[in-house]
Design an enzyme around this catalytic site. Structure first.
Site, PDB file in Angstrom:
ATOM      1  N   ASP A  48      63.790  64.610  -4.945  1.00 23.71           N
ATOM      2  CA  ASP A  48      62.413  65.521  -4.676  1.00 23.71           C
ATOM      3  C   ASP A  48      62.460  66.667  -4.454  1.00 23.71           C
ATOM      4  O   ASP A  48      62.810  66.798  -3.809  1.00 23.71           O
ATOM      5  CB  ASP A  48      61.308  64.940  -3.680  1.00 23.71           C
ATOM      6  N   TYR A  53      60.567  75.322  -2.677  1.00 25.35           N
ATOM      7  CA  TYR A  53      62.460  75.162  -1.828  1.00 25.35           C
ATOM      8  C   TYR A  53      63.415  76.157  -2.385  1.00 25.35           C
ATOM      9  O   TYR A  53      64.019  76.349  -1.846  1.00 25.35           O
ATOM     10  CB  TYR A  53      62.316  73.524  -2.170  1.00 25.35           C
ATOM     11  N   LYS A  78      57.338  70.526  -8.273  1.00 24.24           N
ATOM     12  CA  LYS A  78      56.075  71.368  -7.897  1.00 24.24           C
ATOM     13  C   LYS A  78      55.975  72.595  -7.853  1.00 24.24           C
ATOM     14  O   LYS A  78      56.560  73.543  -8.165  1.00 24.24           O
ATOM     15  CB  LYS A  78      55.724  71.362  -6.389  1.00 24.24           C
ATOM     16  N   HIS A 109      51.333  71.671  -6.265  1.00 22.62           N
ATOM     17  CA  HIS A 109      51.820  71.521  -4.334  1.00 22.62           C
ATOM     18  C   HIS A 109      50.438  71.678  -3.488  1.00 22.62           C
ATOM     19  O   HIS A 109      50.869  70.713  -2.364  1.00 22.62           O
ATOM     20  CB  HIS A 109      53.315  72.838  -4.039  1.00 22.62           C
ATOM     21  N   ASN A 141      49.066  67.328  -1.331  1.00 26.54           N
ATOM     22  CA  ASN A 141      48.539  67.479  -0.062  1.00 26.54           C
ATOM     23  C   ASN A 141      47.127  67.938  -0.854  1.00 26.54           C
ATOM     24  O   ASN A 141      45.752  68.459   0.081  1.00 26.54           O
ATOM     25  CB  ASN A 141      48.565  69.046   0.283  1.00 26.54           C
ATOM     26  N   ILE A 238      71.845  59.457   5.279  1.00 30.18           N
ATOM     27  CA  ILE A 238      70.951  59.941   3.627  1.00 30.18           C
ATOM     28  C   ILE A 238      71.572  57.910   3.686  1.00 30.18           C
ATOM     29  O   ILE A 238      70.467  57.075   3.289  1.00 30.18           O
ATOM     30  CB  ILE A 238      71.996  60.182   2.975  1.00 30.18           C
TER      31      ILE A 238
HETATM   32  N1  LIG Z   1      54.793  68.049  -1.075  1.00 26.92           N
HETATM   33  C1  LIG Z   1      54.662  68.801   0.194  1.00 26.92           C
HETATM   34  O1  LIG Z   1      53.563  69.753   0.341  1.00 26.92           O
HETATM   35  C2  LIG Z   1      55.662  69.064   0.841  1.00 26.92           C
HETATM   36  C3  LIG Z   1      55.688  69.026   2.175  1.00 26.92           C
HETATM   37  C4  LIG Z   1      57.197  69.306   3.377  1.00 26.92           C
HETATM   38  C5  LIG Z   1      58.033  67.695   2.327  1.00 26.92           C
HETATM   39  N2  LIG Z   1      57.760  66.799   1.513  1.00 26.92           N
HETATM   40  C6  LIG Z   1      59.028  66.738   0.991  1.00 26.92           C
HETATM   41  O2  LIG Z   1      58.912  65.766   1.596  1.00 26.92           O
HETATM   42  C7  LIG Z   1      60.820  65.853   1.985  1.00 26.92           C
HETATM   43  C8  LIG Z   1      60.483  64.893   3.375  1.00 26.92           C
HETATM   44  O3  LIG Z   1      60.081  65.609   4.333  1.00 26.92           O
HETATM   45  P1  LIG Z   1      60.774  66.580   5.367  1.00 26.92           P
HETATM   46  O4  LIG Z   1      61.848  67.035   4.482  1.00 26.92           O
HETATM   47  O5  LIG Z   1      59.844  67.924   5.773  1.00 26.92           O
HETATM   48  O6  LIG Z   1      60.878  65.330   6.375  1.00 26.92           O
HETATM   49  P2  LIG Z   1      62.042  63.927   6.753  1.00 26.92           P
HETATM   50  O7  LIG Z   1      62.179  63.639   5.349  1.00 26.92           O
HETATM   51  O8  LIG Z   1      60.331  63.437   7.909  1.00 26.92           O
HETATM   52  O9  LIG Z   1      62.850  64.027   8.072  1.00 26.92           O
HETATM   53  C9  LIG Z   1      63.877  65.184   7.719  1.00 26.92           C
HETATM   54  C10 LIG Z   1      64.280  65.719   9.500  1.00 26.92           C
HETATM   55  O10 LIG Z   1      64.863  64.457   9.661  1.00 26.92           O
HETATM   56  C11 LIG Z   1      66.145  64.588   9.715  1.00 26.92           C
HETATM   57  N3  LIG Z   1      66.221  63.744   9.921  1.00 26.92           N
HETATM   58  C12 LIG Z   1      67.131  62.653   8.466  1.00 26.92           C
HETATM   59  N4  LIG Z   1      67.116  61.183   8.607  1.00 26.92           N
HETATM   60  C13 LIG Z   1      67.512  60.882   9.527  1.00 26.92           C
HETATM   61  C14 LIG Z   1      67.659  59.760  10.834  1.00 26.92           C
HETATM   62  N5  LIG Z   1      68.055  59.237  10.276  1.00 26.92           N
HETATM   63  N6  LIG Z   1      68.093  59.811  11.717  1.00 26.92           N
HETATM   64  C15 LIG Z   1      67.429  61.626  12.402  1.00 26.92           C
HETATM   65  N7  LIG Z   1      66.943  62.210  12.177  1.00 26.92           N
HETATM   66  C16 LIG Z   1      67.283  62.237  10.671  1.00 26.92           C
HETATM   67  C17 LIG Z   1      66.515  65.252   9.318  1.00 26.92           C
HETATM   68  O11 LIG Z   1      68.341  66.167   9.763  1.00 26.92           O
HETATM   69  P3  LIG Z   1      69.036  66.318   8.858  1.00 26.92           P
HETATM   70  O12 LIG Z   1      68.722  67.299   7.337  1.00 26.92           O
HETATM   71  O13 LIG Z   1      70.152  67.334   9.414  1.00 26.92           O
HETATM   72  O14 LIG Z   1      70.084  65.045   8.415  1.00 26.92           O
HETATM   73  C18 LIG Z   1      66.132  66.461   9.077  1.00 26.92           C
HETATM   74  O15 LIG Z   1      65.519  67.824   9.785  1.00 26.92           O
HETATM   75  C19 LIG Z   1      61.057  66.932   2.002  1.00 26.92           C
HETATM   76  O16 LIG Z   1      62.294  67.410   1.830  1.00 26.92           O
HETATM   77  C20 LIG Z   1      60.540  67.325   0.617  1.00 26.92           C
HETATM   78  O17 LIG Z   1      61.222  66.526  -0.532  1.00 26.92           O
HETATM   79  C21 LIG Z   1      56.829  68.067   0.637  1.00 26.92           C
END
Ligand SMILES: NC(=O)c1ccc[n+]([C@@H]2O[C@H](COP(=O)([O-])OP(=O)(O)OC[C@H]3O[C@@H](n4cnc5c(N)ncnc54)[C@H](OP(=O)(O)O)[C@@H]3O)[C@@H](O)[C@H]2O)c1
Length: 285
Positions: A48, A53, A78, A109, A141, A238
């Site tokens: 994704d 980004y 997106k 997006h 969204n 991961i």
């Molecule tokens: N459509 C939209 O508007 C929108 C908005 C936001 C995000 N997204 C998508 O959704 C994806 C995921 O959301 P996100 O990146 O915002 O947040 P997330 O996946 O909920 O959390 C990522 C955070 O959690 C940490 N993390 C990951 N695995 C972990 C684990 N096993 N234990 C502890 N901490 C952990 C990561 O740190 P490290 O990387 O340091 O491990 C990072 O700081 C994005 O990457 C993007 O592709 C879409």
């Protein structure tokens, strides 16, 4: 529910996609390249990203380096609202950066605030789908009030809606609305960007089930029929996030996690889709 990371789910447009994904927001450079390669090695097949980004080139190069057959991957990007006036150009740019001939998923997006502009850009996505440049057009969204005009104009519901979901912000009414109409919901920030993992209830469930807090929360998404896309740049995380298929949560455990929802939407971390982005700008999402 999927039982392995590469299992696919049917979509309402006759296509299918992997039921689990890897998020790439706020990751860049060599760190992201290594993370994408690790994710693919662990079995993630849906990657994704987004034009916003500014990392599609790195994602694309990392995917090519993996040597996985193109048809096994589901690459989703997106289109940002400021590009809604020229979606074909935005898509070409994403494809060029990713080094791909077509996108598997292409989402609007954010809905933006102009209904007719939103309808025109979705129609353009459908034309790009006809041209073979997008397999699955979708949205991100979108609230019910954004989805309904799409159905009224085009006669069908979009296949995908990617929205913020984690235990502190469950969006259960919107999830139900989508599920009832065959719209597949992808959970963004499925871990609450790490914040939800600190909750004592999540930690105690993890201890009871001999899993990590992240695994508990990711399993909660799967049990609810959601498609989570956790992001991490750390190989061990991961792998940890991919290792959620050897246990389950019972109804009481799911309900307990549902109960972490903060009142009045205060668990939301991202912006409110009703007023974002303010003027087709490139602000933080
Ligand atoms: N459509 C939209 O508007 C929108 C908005 C936001 C995000 N997204 C998508 O959704 C994806 C995921 O959301 P996100 O990146 O915002 O947040 P997330 O996946 O909920 O959390 C990522 C955070 O959690 C940490 N993390 C990951 N695995 C972990 C684990 N096993 N234990 C502890 N901490 C952990 C990561 O740190 P490290 O990387 O340091 O491990 C990072 O700081 C994005 O990457 C993007 O592709 C879409």
């Amino acid at each position: 529910m999927i039982s392995a990371i590469s299992d696919t789910l049917p979509l309402n447009n006759g296509q299918s996609m992997p039921g689990y994904g890897f998020g790439c927001y706020k990751a860049s450079g060599h760190e992201l390249a290594l993370a994408v390669r690790e994710a693919v090695a662990c079995g993630y097949r849906y990657i994704d990203t987004a034009a916003y980004y500014r990392n599609e080139d790195i994602v694309g190069r990392a995917l090519h380096a993996c040597g996985i057959p193109r048809e096994e991957l589901f690459v989703l990007s997106k289109i940002w609202p400021s590009d809604f006036g020229a979606p074909a150009r935005a898509l070409e740019q994403s494809l060029r950066l990713l080094g791909l001939e077509y996108l598997d998923g292409c989402l609007l997006h954010w809905p933006g605030m102009d209904v007719s502009r939103r309808l025109r850009v979705f129609e353009a996505l459908l034309r790009l789908q006809e041209q073979g440049k997008i397999r699955v057009p979708g949205v991100s969204n979108f609230l019910a009030e954004h989805l309904i005009p799409l159905q009224e104009n085009f006669g069908f519901w979009p296949a995908l809606n990617q929205i913020e979901i984690h235990p502190f912000f469950t969006q259960s009414a919107l999830c139900r609305f989508c599920a009832d109409r065959g719209i597949r919901v992808i959970s963004w920030s499925p871990l609450g960007r790490g914040r939800d993992l600190e909750h004592p209830m999540v930690q105690s469930l993890a201890a009871d089930l001999h899993k990590t807090p992240a695994q508990i929360v990711l399993r909660w998404h799967l049990e609810k029929g959601l498609l989570p896309i956790p992001k991490s740049v750390h190989a061990e995380r991961i792998r940890e996030n991919a290792d959620v298929f050897d246990f389950s949560l019972d109804a009481a455990q799911i309900a307990a996690l549902d109960g972490l929802e903060l009142p009045e939407g205060r668990g939301r971390m991202g912006p409110d889709p009703l007023c974002y982005p303010p003027v087709q700008s490139r602000k933080d999402s």
